[in-house]
Design a protein around this motif. Structure first.
Motif, PDB file in Angstrom:
ATOM      1  N   LYS A 183      -3.344-123.847 -49.781  1.00 54.79           N
ATOM      2  CA  LYS A 183      -4.280-123.238 -48.834  1.00 54.79           C
ATOM      3  C   LYS A 183      -4.227-121.721 -48.978  1.00 54.79           C
ATOM      4  N   VAL A 184      -5.393-121.089 -48.882  1.00 53.78           N
ATOM      5  CA  VAL A 184      -5.478-119.629 -48.807  1.00 53.78           C
ATOM      6  C   VAL A 184      -6.297-119.273 -47.576  1.00 53.78           C
ATOM      7  N   THR A 185      -5.745-118.413 -46.754  1.00 52.40           N
ATOM      8  CA  THR A 185      -6.462-117.878 -45.602  1.00 52.40           C
ATOM      9  C   THR A 185      -6.797-116.427 -45.887  1.00 52.40           C
ATOM     10  N   LEU A 186      -8.061-116.052 -45.649  1.00 49.08           N
ATOM     11  CA  LEU A 186      -8.500-114.686 -45.919  1.00 49.08           C
ATOM     12  C   LEU A 186      -8.971-114.024 -44.636  1.00 49.08           C
ATOM     13  N   HIS A 187      -8.591-112.767 -44.460  1.00 47.15           N
ATOM     14  CA  HIS A 187      -9.037-111.955 -43.334  1.00 47.15           C
ATOM     15  C   HIS A 187      -9.589-110.667 -43.949  1.00 47.15           C
ATOM     16  N   ILE A 188     -10.904-110.575 -44.069  1.00 45.31           N
ATOM     17  CA  ILE A 188     -11.545-109.496 -44.814  1.00 45.31           C
ATOM     18  C   ILE A 188     -12.217-108.556 -43.824  1.00 45.31           C
ATOM     19  N   THR A 189     -11.740-107.318 -43.777  1.00 45.52           N
ATOM     20  CA  THR A 189     -12.262-106.325 -42.844  1.00 45.52           C
ATOM     21  C   THR A 189     -13.229-105.396 -43.564  1.00 45.52           C
ATOM     22  N   LYS A 192     -18.935-101.450 -40.248  1.00 49.18           N
ATOM     23  CA  LYS A 192     -20.018-101.882 -39.366  1.00 49.18           C
ATOM     24  C   LYS A 192     -21.293-102.144 -40.169  1.00 49.18           C
ATOM     25  N   GLY A 193     -21.964-103.235 -39.849  1.00 50.39           N
ATOM     26  CA  GLY A 193     -23.228-103.550 -40.486  1.00 50.39           C
ATOM     27  C   GLY A 193     -23.110-104.373 -41.755  1.00 50.39           C
ATOM     28  N   LEU A 194     -21.875-104.630 -42.209  1.00 45.72           N
ATOM     29  CA  LEU A 194     -21.665-105.394 -43.424  1.00 45.72           C
ATOM     30  C   LEU A 194     -21.042-106.753 -43.095  1.00 45.72           C
ATOM     31  N   LYS A 195     -21.272-107.706 -43.967  1.00 47.81           N
ATOM     32  CA  LYS A 195     -20.697-109.034 -43.819  1.00 47.81           C
ATOM     33  C   LYS A 195     -19.816-109.333 -45.032  1.00 47.81           C
ATOM     34  N   ALA A 196     -18.940-110.332 -44.881  1.00 49.56           N
ATOM     35  CA  ALA A 196     -17.996-110.657 -45.955  1.00 49.56           C
ATOM     36  C   ALA A 196     -17.904-112.164 -46.154  1.00 49.56           C
ATOM     37  N   GLY A 204     -13.908-117.683 -37.988  1.00 46.48           N
ATOM     38  CA  GLY A 204     -14.422-116.798 -36.944  1.00 46.48           C
ATOM     39  C   GLY A 204     -14.528-115.372 -37.439  1.00 46.48           C
ATOM     40  N   VAL A 205     -15.240-114.565 -36.675  1.00 47.70           N
ATOM     41  CA  VAL A 205     -15.422-113.152 -37.002  1.00 47.70           C
ATOM     42  C   VAL A 205     -14.886-112.329 -35.840  1.00 47.70           C
ATOM     43  N   ASP A 206     -13.942-111.434 -36.128  1.00 48.06           N
ATOM     44  CA  ASP A 206     -13.385-110.538 -35.116  1.00 48.06           C
ATOM     45  C   ASP A 206     -14.156-109.226 -35.127  1.00 48.06           C
ATOM     46  N   HIS A 207     -14.597-108.784 -33.959  1.00 54.60           N
ATOM     47  CA  HIS A 207     -15.324-107.528 -33.833  1.00 54.60           C
ATOM     48  C   HIS A 207     -14.371-106.457 -33.304  1.00 54.60           C
ATOM     49  N   ARG A 212     -16.130-102.133 -36.966  1.00 60.68           N
ATOM     50  CA  ARG A 212     -15.760-102.948 -38.120  1.00 60.68           C
ATOM     51  C   ARG A 212     -15.642-104.422 -37.697  1.00 60.68           C
ATOM     52  N   THR A 213     -15.741-105.293 -38.672  1.00 62.78           N
ATOM     53  CA  THR A 213     -15.559-106.724 -38.415  1.00 62.78           C
ATOM     54  C   THR A 213     -14.556-107.297 -39.410  1.00 62.78           C
ATOM     55  N   THR A 214     -13.835-108.299 -38.959  1.00 61.32           N
ATOM     56  CA  THR A 214     -12.914-109.034 -39.833  1.00 61.32           C
ATOM     57  C   THR A 214     -13.393-110.470 -39.928  1.00 61.32           C
ATOM     58  N   TRP A 215     -13.653-110.884 -41.166  1.00 60.75           N
ATOM     59  CA  TRP A 215     -14.161-112.221 -41.448  1.00 60.75           C
ATOM     60  C   TRP A 215     -12.992-113.101 -41.875  1.00 60.75           C
ATOM     61  N   ASN A 216     -12.769-114.177 -41.140  1.00 62.76           N
ATOM     62  CA  ASN A 216     -11.606-115.039 -41.345  1.00 62.76           C
ATOM     63  C   ASN A 216     -12.040-116.364 -41.981  1.00 62.76           C
ATOM     64  N   TRP A 217     -11.478-116.656 -43.138  1.00 60.74           N
ATOM     65  CA  TRP A 217     -11.834-117.846 -43.906  1.00 60.74           C
ATOM     66  C   TRP A 217     -10.588-118.629 -44.282  1.00 60.74           C
ATOM     67  N   GLU A 218     -10.769-119.925 -44.500  1.00 64.34           N
ATOM     68  CA  GLU A 218      -9.661-120.773 -44.959  1.00 64.34           C
ATOM     69  C   GLU A 218     -10.194-121.741 -46.006  1.00 64.34           C
ATOM     70  N   VAL A 219      -9.511-121.783 -47.166  1.00 66.62           N
ATOM     71  CA  VAL A 219      -9.946-122.617 -48.273  1.00 66.62           C
ATOM     72  C   VAL A 219      -8.762-123.435 -48.782  1.00 66.62           C
TER      73      VAL A 219
END
Length: 567
Positions: A183-189, A192-196, A204-207, A212-219
């Motif tokens: 498993k890999v978990t990603l938290h990409i910050t 503002k105005g950009l997506k990942a 989920g997405v942390d604001h 800035r936003t942090t995009w949290n993914w799990e694969v």
């Protein structure tokens, strides 16, 4: 290098690095080679999970990250070896929360001396804080690295593609195909105005307070080089595919603003392409996560569940987007079924390339299939054997002269074409399922990702057909030159003879048309003679079912090579 450095030193180094100059910072030989020899310490551990916190700074073109990696010791050890580009500044390293005895990373393979030896089956949690300017791709995706681009409107547009050079270009890993984390978990910050959009399922997405936003993914079970960062002002299309296997699969496409009409046309290709692969190969392997595609400033890449698409919505006579279809095929042939070593690279690319004419056949019939196969044929160069039979780096397979780069696609596809015509569709499809899933009856939930070598694939051909086809693969895969079919004719007879450069046996049957009547001629011992009327019109292999040496193609390739190069 000490295990810890002040964080300020990281920021200072980051701002002093190269400014998106292609090929910079330069890579060490260790980092540039993906799939090279493992360090003895790497052989002593399994790579269990990775948690990656990465902030992307488009203005300074740097990344800052914290990677938490979990390993299991397969035997007693007092050392870890982790691949990471030496151009990054590492500001902290801990193992199970404790500073190690020493850390060194002179050439891109970080050696961590543990404070004490650990026992077999021990879990080791390694936390690495690092940052700097990552290597900028010269010509992504063929040359790996970051692409720092701008959208037509001037917004940051960033992507990674690291297949040839490997995961260590931007995150700490063991850069070898069989070291897939569970498993890999990603938290990409991102600003503002950009997506990942990234791999796997969105948690989920942390604001953040500053916009800035942090995009949290799990694969799950990602092929290491397929972990990808994609940053831009994306818009999103989404839908749900109802599978023939009874499950539902979420589908997403992230595209640039202003392209909605073109994006919707590409998105409309997702469902039929998915139906083709599920009907011909088997269940989509990542149904619990997503079908994901993201528009990128480079051509494309098979990033697991977030395939890169940069084909500019080009139209083609076959009526579908070849790049989308090809990269999507890698979800089966590279991500679900992964080659354990780059020497088997053709099992990624040859199988996926062959899925394109098969898709044309599925959509339109035999004429489209034949047209697509014949378009490939002059691209086969036969300079090196497809399989060397020994471990290779991606660079050695793809680029080293005399290379097999294009042949892993086109020759690989033609070998599969010849095999399918020899053993029949039913047996070929069953071989595919065993190769990709390890079973003849794949269904959602009853299979796991697996590694598959060329000899294992050959073994499945024998298992399914009940015949030993080693002679077939010895000629097509393990030597460069193609078999030659010599045809001679007298007043009443037609004689056929297979020859190979090393005189290997090659008893492959051949079709012959005599005045429009087609018969399959057995070639026991590589020889056959049939009776034909004196005035009959004869065509050997009229449907081009067999890959063989061809005088016309050899002459065409020589002529092309002699033409003046464009200035």
């Amino acid at each position: 290098m000490s295990p810890r450095l002040p964080f300020a030193a990281l920021l200072l180094l980051s701002t002093a690095a190269y400014a998106a100059e292609p090929g910079k910072p330069p890579l060490s030989a260790q980092t540039a080679a993906s799939g090279g020899p493992l360090d003895p310490a790497q052989k002593k551990v399994t790579f269990d999970t990775a948690d990656l916190q990465i902030e992307v700074d488009p203005v300074r073109e740097v990344i800052n990250g914290t990677a938490t990696l979990v390993f299991t010791a397969k035997e007693r050890t007092d050392r870890l070896a982790i691949d990471l580009d030496k151009n990054f500044t590492v500001t902290a390293v801990t193992v199970d929360g404790v500073d190690p005895a020493s850390v060194a990373n002179p050439e891109g393979r970080m050696t961590i001396k543990l404070a004490k030896k650990v026992a077999k089956d021990a879990k080791l949690t390694v936390k690495i804080t690092y940052g700097g300017r990552p290597h900028t791709a010269v010509r992504a995706p063929w040359d790996g690295g970051f692409v720092w681009a701008k959208t037509p409107a001037g917004a940051p547009w960033i992507a990674t593609a690291v297949q040839g050079e490997g995961c260590d270009l931007f995150w700490p890993c063991i850069d070898y195909p069989t070291y897939e984390p569970q498993k890999v978990t990603l938290h990409i910050t991102v600003p503002k105005g950009l997506k990942a959009p990234s791999n796997g399922k969105l948690l989920g997405v942390d604001h953040l307070d500053d916009g800035r936003t942090t995009w949290n993914w799990e694969v799950a079970h990602p092929n290491p080089y397929t972990i990808a960062l994609n940053v831009g002002p994306y818009e999103e299309l989404s839908g749900t595919y109802k599978s023939r296997f009874g499950n539902e699969i979420p589908m997403f496409y992230w595209y640039l603003p202003g392209e909605k009409d073109k994006a919707e046309k590409l998105f409309a290709e997702f469902a039929p392409t998915l139906d083709f692969y599920e009907s011909v190969v088997g269940p989509y392997p990542w149904a619990d996560e997503k079908v994901g595609v993201v528009e990128t400033p480079h051509k494309g890449m098979e990033h697991q569940t977030i395939n890169a698409y940069g084909n500019d919505y080009a139209k083609a006579p076959e009526g579908f987007d070849w790049l989308f279809q090809h990269e999507f095929g890698h979800e089966w042939f590279a991500n679900q079924m992964t080659a354990p070593n780059w020497d088997d690279f053709w099992m990624h690319e040859g199988f996926t390339e062959y899925m394109q004419p098969l898709y044309g056949r599925w959509r339109e019939g035999e004429a489209r299939y034949a047209a697509m196969m014949l378009e490939m044929r002059p691209k086969i160069l036969n300079q090196s054997a497809l399989v060397a039979g020994k471990p290779q780096t991606a660079e050695e397979v793809y680029k080293t002269a005399p290379g097999r780069g294009g042949d892993i696609y086109y020759k690989g596809a033609w070998v599969l074409h010849t095999l399918r015509n020899a053993i029949g569709d039913k047996a070929f499809d069953e071989v595919l399922r065993w190769t990709v899933y390890g079973r003849a009856d794949p269904a959602p939930g009853n299979f796991q990702p697996l590694f598959r070598s060329t000899p294992e694939f050959i073994g499945y051909v024998k298992q399914v057909t009940g015949q030993d086809w080693q002679w077939f693969f010895d000629v097509y895969l393990y030597q460069a030159a193609l078999p030659k079919l010599t045809v001679t004719r007298n007043a009443t007879q037609l004689s056929l003879k297979w020859t190979t450069p090393t005189n290997k046996p090659f008893p492959l049957p051949v079709e012959v048309s005599v005045d429009g009547s087609v018969q399959t001629v057995p070639m026991s011992g590589g020889l056959a003679t049939i009776t034909v009327p004196a005035a009959a019109h004869v065509i050997v292999d009229p449907m081009a079912r067999v890959l063989k040496q061809d005088d016309a193609i050899d002459a065409y390739q020589a002529w092309r090579a002699a033409q003046p190069k464009p200035k």
